[in-house]
Design a protein around this motif. Structure first.
Motif, PDB file in Angstrom:
ATOM      1  N   ALA A   1      21.089 100.427  55.181  1.00 29.61           N
ATOM      2  CA  ALA A   1      21.083  99.381  56.204  1.00 29.61           C
ATOM      3  C   ALA A   1      20.119  99.728  57.334  1.00 29.61           C
ATOM      4  O   ALA A   1      19.444  98.846  57.882  1.00 29.61           O
ATOM      5  CB  ALA A   1      22.485  99.165  56.748  1.00 29.61           C
ATOM      6  N   SER A   2      20.039 101.009  57.713  1.00 28.14           N
ATOM      7  CA  SER A   2      19.071 101.420  58.740  1.00 28.14           C
ATOM      8  C   SER A   2      17.658 101.097  58.285  1.00 28.14           C
ATOM      9  O   SER A   2      16.830 100.608  59.068  1.00 28.14           O
ATOM     10  CB  SER A   2      19.198 102.923  59.016  1.00 28.14           C
ATOM     11  OG  SER A   2      20.468 103.250  59.540  1.00 28.14           O
ATOM     12  N   LEU A   3      17.367 101.363  57.011  1.00 21.63           N
ATOM     13  CA  LEU A   3      16.046 101.078  56.464  1.00 21.63           C
ATOM     14  C   LEU A   3      15.761  99.582  56.480  1.00 21.63           C
ATOM     15  O   LEU A   3      14.637  99.147  56.789  1.00 21.63           O
ATOM     16  CB  LEU A   3      15.965 101.622  55.034  1.00 21.63           C
ATOM     17  CG  LEU A   3      14.598 101.648  54.365  1.00 21.63           C
ATOM     18  CD1 LEU A   3      13.626 102.527  55.139  1.00 21.63           C
ATOM     19  CD2 LEU A   3      14.728 102.140  52.930  1.00 21.63           C
ATOM     20  N   ALA A   4      16.779  98.783  56.182  1.00 18.61           N
ATOM     21  CA  ALA A   4      16.608  97.333  56.192  1.00 18.61           C
ATOM     22  C   ALA A   4      16.342  96.818  57.610  1.00 18.61           C
ATOM     23  O   ALA A   4      15.497  95.939  57.820  1.00 18.61           O
ATOM     24  CB  ALA A   4      17.845  96.662  55.610  1.00 18.61           C
ATOM     25  N   LEU A   5      17.050  97.364  58.587  1.00 20.81           N
ATOM     26  CA  LEU A   5      16.821  96.978  59.975  1.00 20.81           C
ATOM     27  C   LEU A   5      15.389  97.300  60.403  1.00 20.81           C
ATOM     28  O   LEU A   5      14.701  96.474  61.030  1.00 20.81           O
ATOM     29  CB  LEU A   5      17.808  97.686  60.894  1.00 20.81           C
ATOM     30  CG  LEU A   5      19.245  97.172  60.925  1.00 20.81           C
ATOM     31  CD1 LEU A   5      20.146  98.149  61.685  1.00 20.81           C
ATOM     32  CD2 LEU A   5      19.318  95.791  61.565  1.00 20.81           C
ATOM     33  N   LEU A   6      14.935  98.498  60.058  1.00 17.38           N
ATOM     34  CA  LEU A   6      13.587  98.904  60.455  1.00 17.38           C
ATOM     35  C   LEU A   6      12.525  98.082  59.739  1.00 17.38           C
ATOM     36  O   LEU A   6      11.446  97.820  60.300  1.00 17.38           O
ATOM     37  CB  LEU A   6      13.389 100.396  60.173  1.00 17.38           C
ATOM     38  CG  LEU A   6      14.212 101.333  61.055  1.00 17.38           C
ATOM     39  CD1 LEU A   6      14.016 102.778  60.636  1.00 17.38           C
ATOM     40  CD2 LEU A   6      13.856 101.150  62.526  1.00 17.38           C
TER      41      LEU A   6
END
Length: 282
Positions: free
Chosen positions: A198-203
């Motif tokens: 999810a962090s990767l998707a946000l970034l």
């Protein structure tokens, strides 16, 4: 304190632990930026007025020199000067305060105002009926009419209780600073551990909106490890597997991404930027 004058087209990216940060996805994204961009600490909020230390307790540990230290829960602001971009980034990595939210936001906004930032991006994560086997859903919205039109964002329509992210974004308008809220939806049945996927998707969404090259570092591998762990959980528990399958069917039939020419072109441009950076001689 770091001099915030004469920054290059600065933008603010903020995330807070707590109600707004399911599976530590939002703060994980900002932590990644702090590390990858070697961000410099600007200032830290004095926690005495904003935190209940019986809820957010201080931590005792050892520093790099082996000296025993007491660390207080607080919110910190960092300045990043990415080499591959033409803008500077003010990063806010904090904890949702237990009290005096308006005073807390006012302290942050004083620094934002000093930096002359023209945009605030607030990251958040919530629990949702989303299968871990599909891409993490990410949404971006704003209450600023110009941004919603020029960036094709969703207009903010949420009504109900809000966290510090909502309050901070709202108070940005008092300074005339437009804000964008970017949220990821975390599979609720596996939310007990951090979700680097999810962090990767946000970034990825931040990178697309701001046209800002963000180094991925080890985040993709951490995301794959998270995926493997989620798959193992599903394989070991038939009830979880059945539930995931039902979510997949629902997602695939009602929430298929729209493969528009514009979306395909944007993703291809992002791929080319990464390829050119990693293989400059090609």
């Amino acid at each position: 304190m770091v001099d915030l004058a004469n920054l290059r087209d600065p933008v603010v990216i903020a995330a807070f632990e707590g109600w707004n940060d399911a599976a530590e996805a939002a703060t994980g994204a900002v932590d990644h930026l702090i590390d990858e961009w070697d961000a410099e600490l600007v200032t830290a909020i004095d926690p005495e007025d904003y935190y209940d230390f019986q809820v957010n307790r201080p931590q005792v540990g050892f520093d790099e020199d082996g000296v025993r230290r007491l660390s207080w829960p607080t919110t910190r602001l960092y300045l990043a000067r990415p080499e591959d971009t033409d803008r500077d980034v003010l990063l806010i990595r904090g904890i949702e305060p237990n009290m005096r939210w308006r005073g807390f936001c006012q302290e942050l906004l004083e620094v934002v105002d000093e930096s002359n930032a023209q945009l605030v991006v607030v990251l958040g994560a919530l629990l949702a009926d989303s299968p871990h086997t599909r891409p993490i859903p990410v949404s971006a919205s704003s209450s600023d009419p110009e941004l919603t039109t020029s960036w094709s964002l969703e207009a903010s329509t949420y009504e109900g209780p809000t966290g510090i992210t909502g309050v901070f974004a709202d108070l940005c308008s008092t300074l005339g600073i437009p804000s964008v809220s970017i949220w990821s939806a975390i599979p609720h049945y596996i939310a007990g551990t951090p979700c680097p996927k999810a962090s990767l998707a946000l970034l990825g969404k931040v990178e697309a909106l701001l046209d800002l090259q963000i180094p991925e570092g080890d985040l993709p591998e951490l995301a794959r490890a998270w995926q493997r762990g989620a798959d193992e959980l599903s394989e070991e528990d038939p009830e979880v597997a059945e539930y995931v399958q039902s979510l997949e069917e629902q997602r695939d039939t009602t929430d298929l991404p729209e493969a528009t020419g514009e979306a395909i072109a944007a993703e291809f441009e992002r791929y080319l930027r990464r390829r050119n950076k990693n293989h400059p001689s090609d």
